[in-house]
Design a protein around this motif. Structure first.
Motif, PDB file in Angstrom:
ATOM      1  N   ARG A 135       5.164  -0.878  -1.111  1.00  0.00           N
ATOM      2  CA  ARG A 135       4.395  -2.129  -1.072  1.00  0.00           C
ATOM      3  C   ARG A 135       5.225  -3.271  -0.491  1.00  0.00           C
ATOM      4  O   ARG A 135       5.269  -4.377  -1.017  1.00  0.00           O
ATOM      5  CB  ARG A 135       3.893  -2.503  -2.464  1.00  0.00           C
ATOM      6  CG  ARG A 135       3.062  -1.420  -3.139  1.00  0.00           C
ATOM      7  CD  ARG A 135       2.412  -1.929  -4.416  1.00  0.00           C
ATOM      8  NE  ARG A 135       1.761  -0.841  -5.148  1.00  0.00           N
ATOM      9  CZ  ARG A 135       0.954  -1.020  -6.194  1.00  0.00           C
ATOM     10  NH1 ARG A 135       0.720  -2.244  -6.643  1.00  0.00           N
ATOM     11  NH2 ARG A 135       0.408   0.013  -6.818  1.00  0.00           N
ATOM     12  N   GLU A 185       8.973   6.090  -4.982  1.00  0.00           N
ATOM     13  CA  GLU A 185       8.747   4.863  -4.214  1.00  0.00           C
ATOM     14  C   GLU A 185       7.498   4.131  -4.692  1.00  0.00           C
ATOM     15  O   GLU A 185       7.477   2.895  -4.767  1.00  0.00           O
ATOM     16  CB  GLU A 185       8.622   5.190  -2.730  1.00  0.00           C
ATOM     17  CG  GLU A 185       9.907   5.690  -2.085  1.00  0.00           C
ATOM     18  CD  GLU A 185       9.735   5.995  -0.618  1.00  0.00           C
ATOM     19  OE1 GLU A 185      10.725   5.872   0.130  1.00  0.00           O
ATOM     20  OE2 GLU A 185       8.608   6.367  -0.205  1.00  0.00           O
ATOM     21  N   GLU A 186       6.444   4.882  -5.011  1.00  0.00           N
ATOM     22  CA  GLU A 186       5.209   4.251  -5.487  1.00  0.00           C
ATOM     23  C   GLU A 186       5.436   3.528  -6.813  1.00  0.00           C
ATOM     24  O   GLU A 186       4.964   2.394  -7.008  1.00  0.00           O
ATOM     25  CB  GLU A 186       4.107   5.300  -5.630  1.00  0.00           C
ATOM     26  CG  GLU A 186       3.592   5.834  -4.306  1.00  0.00           C
ATOM     27  CD  GLU A 186       2.595   6.966  -4.483  1.00  0.00           C
ATOM     28  OE1 GLU A 186       2.368   7.390  -5.638  1.00  0.00           O
ATOM     29  OE2 GLU A 186       2.030   7.414  -3.466  1.00  0.00           O
ATOM     30  N   ASP A 211       5.120   5.565   5.755  1.00  0.00           N
ATOM     31  CA  ASP A 211       4.657   6.013   4.439  1.00  0.00           C
ATOM     32  C   ASP A 211       5.492   5.383   3.326  1.00  0.00           C
ATOM     33  O   ASP A 211       4.971   5.024   2.264  1.00  0.00           O
ATOM     34  CB  ASP A 211       4.714   7.537   4.352  1.00  0.00           C
ATOM     35  CG  ASP A 211       3.652   8.224   5.199  1.00  0.00           C
ATOM     36  OD1 ASP A 211       2.683   7.541   5.606  1.00  0.00           O
ATOM     37  OD2 ASP A 211       3.789   9.440   5.455  1.00  0.00           O
ATOM     38  N   SER A 212       6.803   5.253   3.565  1.00  0.00           N
ATOM     39  CA  SER A 212       7.673   4.642   2.556  1.00  0.00           C
ATOM     40  C   SER A 212       7.349   3.163   2.395  1.00  0.00           C
ATOM     41  O   SER A 212       7.306   2.642   1.266  1.00  0.00           O
ATOM     42  CB  SER A 212       9.143   4.821   2.935  1.00  0.00           C
ATOM     43  OG  SER A 212       9.552   6.167   2.767  1.00  0.00           O
ATOM     44  N   GLN A 238       3.578   4.298 -15.168  1.00  0.00           N
ATOM     45  CA  GLN A 238       4.003   3.035 -14.561  1.00  0.00           C
ATOM     46  C   GLN A 238       4.574   2.066 -15.587  1.00  0.00           C
ATOM     47  O   GLN A 238       5.561   1.379 -15.318  1.00  0.00           O
ATOM     48  CB  GLN A 238       2.827   2.382 -13.823  1.00  0.00           C
ATOM     49  CG  GLN A 238       3.227   1.144 -13.033  1.00  0.00           C
ATOM     50  CD  GLN A 238       4.204   1.452 -11.910  1.00  0.00           C
ATOM     51  OE1 GLN A 238       3.959   2.330 -11.091  1.00  0.00           O
ATOM     52  NE2 GLN A 238       5.325   0.742 -11.862  1.00  0.00           N
ATOM     53  N   ARG A 248       4.545   1.735   2.870  1.00  0.00           N
ATOM     54  CA  ARG A 248       3.263   1.648   2.164  1.00  0.00           C
ATOM     55  C   ARG A 248       3.451   1.933   0.671  1.00  0.00           C
ATOM     56  O   ARG A 248       2.924   1.212  -0.178  1.00  0.00           O
ATOM     57  CB  ARG A 248       2.283   2.636   2.791  1.00  0.00           C
ATOM     58  CG  ARG A 248       0.852   2.517   2.322  1.00  0.00           C
ATOM     59  CD  ARG A 248      -0.138   3.146   3.285  1.00  0.00           C
ATOM     60  NE  ARG A 248       0.359   4.391   3.864  1.00  0.00           N
ATOM     61  CZ  ARG A 248       0.707   4.534   5.148  1.00  0.00           C
ATOM     62  NH1 ARG A 248       0.650   3.503   5.971  1.00  0.00           N
ATOM     63  NH2 ARG A 248       1.129   5.695   5.606  1.00  0.00           N
ATOM     64  N   ALA A 249       4.207   2.982   0.355  1.00  0.00           N
ATOM     65  CA  ALA A 249       4.425   3.336  -1.049  1.00  0.00           C
ATOM     66  C   ALA A 249       5.190   2.241  -1.784  1.00  0.00           C
ATOM     67  O   ALA A 249       4.897   1.935  -2.950  1.00  0.00           O
ATOM     68  CB  ALA A 249       5.178   4.662  -1.141  1.00  0.00           C
ATOM     69  N   HIS A 305       6.800  10.726  -2.240  1.00  0.00           N
ATOM     70  CA  HIS A 305       6.833   9.263  -2.280  1.00  0.00           C
ATOM     71  C   HIS A 305       6.499   8.724  -3.671  1.00  0.00           C
ATOM     72  O   HIS A 305       6.209   7.535  -3.821  1.00  0.00           O
ATOM     73  CB  HIS A 305       5.884   8.660  -1.246  1.00  0.00           C
ATOM     74  CG  HIS A 305       6.272   8.940   0.183  1.00  0.00           C
ATOM     75  ND1 HIS A 305       7.199   8.197   0.876  1.00  0.00           N
ATOM     76  CD2 HIS A 305       5.852   9.913   1.038  1.00  0.00           C
ATOM     77  CE1 HIS A 305       7.329   8.679   2.103  1.00  0.00           C
ATOM     78  NE2 HIS A 305       6.536   9.717   2.221  1.00  0.00           N
ATOM     79  N   LEU A 306       6.551   9.586  -4.697  1.00  0.00           N
ATOM     80  CA  LEU A 306       6.163   9.168  -6.041  1.00  0.00           C
ATOM     81  C   LEU A 306       7.095   8.119  -6.621  1.00  0.00           C
ATOM     82  O   LEU A 306       6.657   7.101  -7.170  1.00  0.00           O
ATOM     83  CB  LEU A 306       6.095  10.390  -6.968  1.00  0.00           C
ATOM     84  CG  LEU A 306       5.729  10.126  -8.423  1.00  0.00           C
ATOM     85  CD1 LEU A 306       4.355   9.455  -8.517  1.00  0.00           C
ATOM     86  CD2 LEU A 306       5.740  11.441  -9.219  1.00  0.00           C
TER      87      LEU A 306
END
Length: 307
Positions: A114, A63-64, A108-109, A33, A111-112, A60-61
């Motif tokens: 934020r 995106e996270e 899901d996107s 990160q 959420r990832a 979704h990595l």
């Protein structure tokens, strides 16, 4: 940095964007990160405001990573992601375009990432059969009405896909993403004019031809096993690298980095709103951003500088 209107979205996007497939782990680097944060800090410093990602860049990595990086100043970014594919392992995807599947992908996107809204939600390299899906577009239109999606976009897989381009406005799309670079000019033949007729904002992806136009690789270059380019056809790779060497010697102006020339070359076309190169570190972000300042002669002009 310079900005252009992204078609009917009326969003002003930086002419240099930020492509983020690399954060999913398929370009030879596994990110932390803090490394992603450094890239976004540099992007903000240079005036870049446009991000392109997808649900299948990792599970979704990507995106996270992005969600954590921009959470504190989400509103300064124009955020685009995609739907239609499910990541299972490196270079392994399954296709999911049913309305109920895409609705789950959207949640899901969100959420990832934020966030409670995505500026541009893009149909990702689907077939014409997958495109002809009234239930899908009806569901997405409802998500636009609910404020979870700002605008619908298309990202076509084949640069000569005129069917989806011609019918983009029919399904409410306001932007088009297409591969466009000095090694692949196919969209100039028909797709760009169709986009201009419908006022679709164009995002040029792979503007450096998967890094071949970065100026770093010579004929005979070999890519690591965990680099997606390792999977490219070896003969095609050889031909591309030979062509790149010729372009460097005949079209790139003296003193201009080839990577910056490649981005500026794409932006010479009036239909293009933004280019979305990938980047591995803050230094590459800064170098890419400098392409916005270039006003160079390209191969479209016969008086191109010769080395």
């Amino acid at each position: 940095m310079k900005y252009r209107r992204l078609g009917k979205t009326n969003l002003d996007v930086s002419v240099i964007g930020l492509g983020t497939w690399q954060f999913g782990g398929e370009w030879g680097i596994d990110y932390k990160q803090k490394e992603v944060d450094a890239i976004f800090n540099k992007a903000e410093e240079t005036g870049i405001n446009f991000i392109d990602t997808a649900e299948c860049y990792g599970d979704h990595l990507s995106e996270e990573f992005i969600g954590a990086a921009i959470e504190k100043n989400r509103d300064r970014w124009v955020l685009a992601t995609k739907f239609g594919h499910k990541f299972h392992d490196l270079y392994e995807r399954t296709r999911h375009y049913k309305a109920e599947d895409v609705q789950k992908q959207l949640e899901d996107s969100l959420r990832a990432l934020r966030t409670d809204y995505i500026d541009i939600y893009q149909f990702h390299s689907g077939t014409d059969e997958e495109f002809d899906n009234d239930a899908l577009w009806t569901m997405l239109d409802k998500q636009v009405e609910a404020g979870k999606i700002g605008h619908i976009g298309l990202s076509i897989s084949k640069n000569d896909n005129t069917y989806q381009t011609k019918h983009a406005a029919d399904i409410g799309a306001k932007s088009m993403q297409v591969v466009y670079n000095r090694l692949d000019r196919t969209p100039e033949e028909e797709v760009f004019s169709l986009c201009e007729e419908q006022d679709l904002g164009i995002m040029a992806r792979v503007p450096m031809a998967s890094g071949y136009l970065s100026g770093k690789y010579k004929p005979g270059a070999v890519f690591a096993d965990n680099d997606v380019r390792h999977r490219h056809d070896k003969e095609e790779t050889r031909k591309k690298l030979e062509m790149v060497e010729t372009l460097y010697n005949t079209e790139v102006p003296e003193g201009v980095p080839m990577s910056q020339w490649a981005l500026a070359w794409c932006l010479k076309h009036p239909a293009v709103s933004t280019v979305i190169p990938g980047c591995k570190n803050p230094e590459q972000v800064e170098a890419n951003a400098k392409a916005a300042e270039l006003d160079i002669v390209t191969n479209n002009h016969p008086q191109a500088t010769q080395k």
